[in-house]
Design an enzyme around this catalytic site. Structure first.
Site, short mmCIF file in Angstrom:
data_model
loop_
_atom_site.label_atom_id
_atom_site.label_comp_id
_atom_site.label_asym_id
_atom_site.label_seq_id
_atom_site.Cartn_x
_atom_site.Cartn_y
_atom_site.Cartn_z
N HIS A 101 3.31 -1.42 12.61
CA HIS A 101 3.53 -1.21 11.20
C HIS A 101 2.05 -0.99 10.73
O HIS A 101 2.10 -0.02 9.54
CB HIS A 101 4.25 -2.51 10.49
CG HIS A 101 4.43 -2.37 9.19
ND1 HIS A 101 5.53 -1.59 8.75
CD2 HIS A 101 3.95 -3.11 8.19
CE1 HIS A 101 5.43 -1.59 7.08
NE2 HIS A 101 4.66 -2.63 6.96
N ALA A 148 0.77 -1.24 -0.18
CA ALA A 148 -0.11 -0.01 -0.03
C ALA A 148 0.98 1.18 0.10
O ALA A 148 0.56 2.15 -0.68
CB ALA A 148 -0.89 0.03 1.23
N LEU A 149 2.02 1.00 0.66
CA LEU A 149 2.94 2.41 0.71
C LEU A 149 3.41 2.95 -0.90
O LEU A 149 3.65 4.00 -0.98
CB LEU A 149 3.91 2.23 1.82
CG LEU A 149 3.54 2.43 3.00
CD1 LEU A 149 4.75 2.03 4.05
CD2 LEU A 149 2.99 3.80 3.42
N GLU A 169 1.12 -7.79 14.80
CA GLU A 169 1.53 -7.59 16.05
C GLU A 169 2.26 -6.36 16.53
O GLU A 169 2.72 -6.11 17.48
CB GLU A 169 2.33 -8.90 16.52
CG GLU A 169 1.66 -10.20 16.40
CD GLU A 169 2.28 -11.36 16.80
OE1 GLU A 169 3.68 -11.33 17.41
OE2 GLU A 169 1.78 -12.58 16.79
N VAL A 172 -4.33 -4.25 4.06
CA VAL A 172 -3.36 -4.22 5.02
C VAL A 172 -4.18 -4.99 6.22
O VAL A 172 -5.44 -4.36 6.56
CB VAL A 172 -3.10 -2.70 5.47
CG1 VAL A 172 -2.11 -2.70 6.60
CG2 VAL A 172 -2.57 -1.88 4.13
N ARG A 223 -14.88 -8.05 2.56
CA ARG A 223 -14.98 -6.82 2.00
C ARG A 223 -14.55 -7.14 0.51
O ARG A 223 -14.58 -5.90 -0.13
CB ARG A 223 -14.15 -5.80 2.62
CG ARG A 223 -14.70 -5.49 4.09
CD ARG A 223 -13.73 -4.85 5.01
NE ARG A 223 -14.75 -4.35 6.19
CZ ARG A 223 -14.98 -4.93 7.36
NH1 ARG A 223 -15.06 -6.21 7.08
NH2 ARG A 223 -15.58 -4.58 8.13
#
Length: 143
Positions: free
Chosen positions: A78, A43-44, A75, A71, A116
């Site tokens: 990020h 995604a970045l 844990e 995304v 989704r």
């Protein structure tokens, strides 16, 4: 003026992103709208690729971008950085006048992402496509 849509696909979670791309492509094909898919690792990277394409594209074509990907919270923190920064960059591009449909899923689990991205339900790839096309039309109406 002809339309050209670029689907920028963050395919880190390939099973999910493929379903989002399918939702977008099916709608574009049904409406005979030219499109191209560009795969990126996550995604970045989506905003960077949109910038690169926008800088090179013929302005005699109404262009739009569909940002898709997924995304899933892990844990570490990020997840928060990736979600926040990719959304921030895409929002800034939208404010700068680009027509962008936002279809990046931000989910707590893979199960949420599957729902989704489902063709039978909430496919956010199709929803992002509709948003992108509407933004192109609004820009034409305003100018």
């Amino acid at each position: 003026m002809a339309k050209k849509i670029y689907i920028i696909n963050a395919n880190y979670y390939e099973e999910i992103s493929d379903r989002l791309v399918c939702g977008a492509i099916n709608f574009l094909n049904e409406n005979d709208i030219s499109h191209e898919i560009v795969n990126v690792p996550g995604a970045l990277e989506i905003p960077t690729v949109i910038n690169l394409i926008h800088d090179k594209v013929n302005t005699k074509v109404d262009i739009g971008f569909i940002a898709v990907g997924c995304v899933i919270r892990g844990e570490t923190s990020h997840y928060d950085y990736v979600c926040s920064e990719s959304a921030r960059a895409l929002m800034q591009m939208s404010l700068d006048g680009l027509s962008i449909g936002y279809g990046i899923l931000t989910c707590e689990s893979k199960e949420q992402a599957i729902v989704r991205s489902s063709a039978e339900g909430l496919n956010k790839g199709k929803a992002a496509t509709l948003a992108c096309l509407r933004m192109i039309e609004l820009k034409k109406e305003m100018y």
